[in-house]
Scaffold this motif. Sequence first.
Motif, mmCIF file in Angstrom:
data_model
loop_
_atom_site.group_PDB
_atom_site.id
_atom_site.type_symbol
_atom_site.label_atom_id
_atom_site.label_comp_id
_atom_site.label_asym_id
_atom_site.label_seq_id
_atom_site.Cartn_x
_atom_site.Cartn_y
_atom_site.Cartn_z
ATOM 1 N N GLY A 132 -7.046 9.708 59.022
ATOM 2 C CA GLY A 132 -7.926 10.666 58.347
ATOM 3 C C GLY A 132 -7.485 10.903 56.921
ATOM 4 O O GLY A 132 -7.128 9.983 56.201
ATOM 5 N N SER A 133 -7.479 12.164 56.537
ATOM 6 C CA SER A 133 -7.072 12.552 55.185
ATOM 7 C C SER A 133 -6.152 13.757 55.263
ATOM 8 O O SER A 133 -6.050 14.416 56.300
ATOM 9 N N VAL A 143 1.002 20.389 53.411
ATOM 10 C CA VAL A 143 0.047 19.289 53.481
ATOM 11 C C VAL A 143 -0.851 19.599 54.673
ATOM 12 O O VAL A 143 -0.382 19.689 55.807
ATOM 13 N N ILE A 144 -2.128 19.797 54.381
ATOM 14 C CA ILE A 144 -3.085 20.238 55.390
ATOM 15 C C ILE A 144 -3.900 19.041 55.873
ATOM 16 O O ILE A 144 -4.483 18.320 55.062
ATOM 17 N N PRO A 145 -3.999 18.830 57.184
ATOM 18 C CA PRO A 145 -4.806 17.709 57.677
ATOM 19 C C PRO A 145 -6.297 17.975 57.479
ATOM 20 O O PRO A 145 -6.754 19.112 57.570
ATOM 21 N N VAL A 146 -7.033 16.922 57.181
ATOM 22 C CA VAL A 146 -8.492 16.975 57.091
ATOM 23 C C VAL A 146 -9.001 16.064 58.202
ATOM 24 O O VAL A 146 -8.822 14.858 58.138
ATOM 25 N N SER A 147 -9.601 16.663 59.222
ATOM 26 C CA SER A 147 -10.038 15.852 60.360
ATOM 27 C C SER A 147 -11.334 15.117 60.041
ATOM 28 O O SER A 147 -12.068 15.485 59.122
ATOM 29 N N THR A 149 -14.033 15.121 61.620
ATOM 30 C CA THR A 149 -15.189 16.000 61.828
ATOM 31 C C THR A 149 -15.571 16.732 60.548
ATOM 32 O O THR A 149 -16.751 16.934 60.271
ATOM 33 N N TYR A 150 -14.567 17.131 59.759
ATOM 34 C CA TYR A 150 -14.820 17.939 58.566
ATOM 35 C C TYR A 150 -14.719 17.149 57.261
ATOM 36 O O TYR A 150 -14.881 17.728 56.183
ATOM 37 N N THR A 151 -14.458 15.844 57.317
ATOM 38 C CA THR A 151 -14.256 15.054 56.103
ATOM 39 C C THR A 151 -15.437 15.126 55.145
ATOM 40 O O THR A 151 -15.260 15.389 53.945
ATOM 41 N N ALA A 152 -16.644 14.933 55.636
ATOM 42 C CA ALA A 152 -17.827 14.916 54.759
ATOM 43 C C ALA A 152 -18.061 16.282 54.113
ATOM 44 O O ALA A 152 -18.239 16.376 52.888
ATOM 45 N N SER A 153 -18.039 17.351 54.902
ATOM 46 C CA SER A 153 -18.296 18.686 54.333
ATOM 47 C C SER A 153 -17.167 19.117 53.402
ATOM 48 O O SER A 153 -17.407 19.745 52.367
#
Length: 167
Positions: A132-133, A143-147, A149-153
Amino acid sequence: MHEQLWYSFRYTFLSGLLFYSIFHTYLRLKLESTGAVTPPHPEKPQVDMLEIKDEKGKIRLELPAESILCFEATGNYVTIHISENEKQRKELVRNNMKSIVSAFSEYGFTQCHRSYMVRLGAVSQVRKTGNGSAASLKGSDLVIPVSRTYTASFSEAIRAHGNMAEA
């Protein structure tokens, strides 16, 4: 005679000054209302003080929005990561992420993971990882994970906010 001349001059001058100040104020207000001119001394922007409540609605913390880096869900609690005067601290409040998201989305926060919500102004970099990101936060080693599911928004919110470039 000299005294009468002085009074006449003084009242004429004061009348002209009064007329000038009224006319000047009228023009300034007219131009400001049309947006053609900004006020010479803009007001200092107010810092939004956010009231952070527990699950029963009781105010537990009151913080400026700019000092909050992110919210992290931990079971029935939410950890608030705070940065004030280059010092970082955490506060724990009994609440859930759903309530936090609904309460703070309008203040420049966006959810990037099921367990994380970050302040867009605190994000310094978003980079790709193996699954992911991840978002790095300014002035912090978080460092916060970006899943997925939420990548696009999240990416759209970052672009709209315009405070940094994606890596």
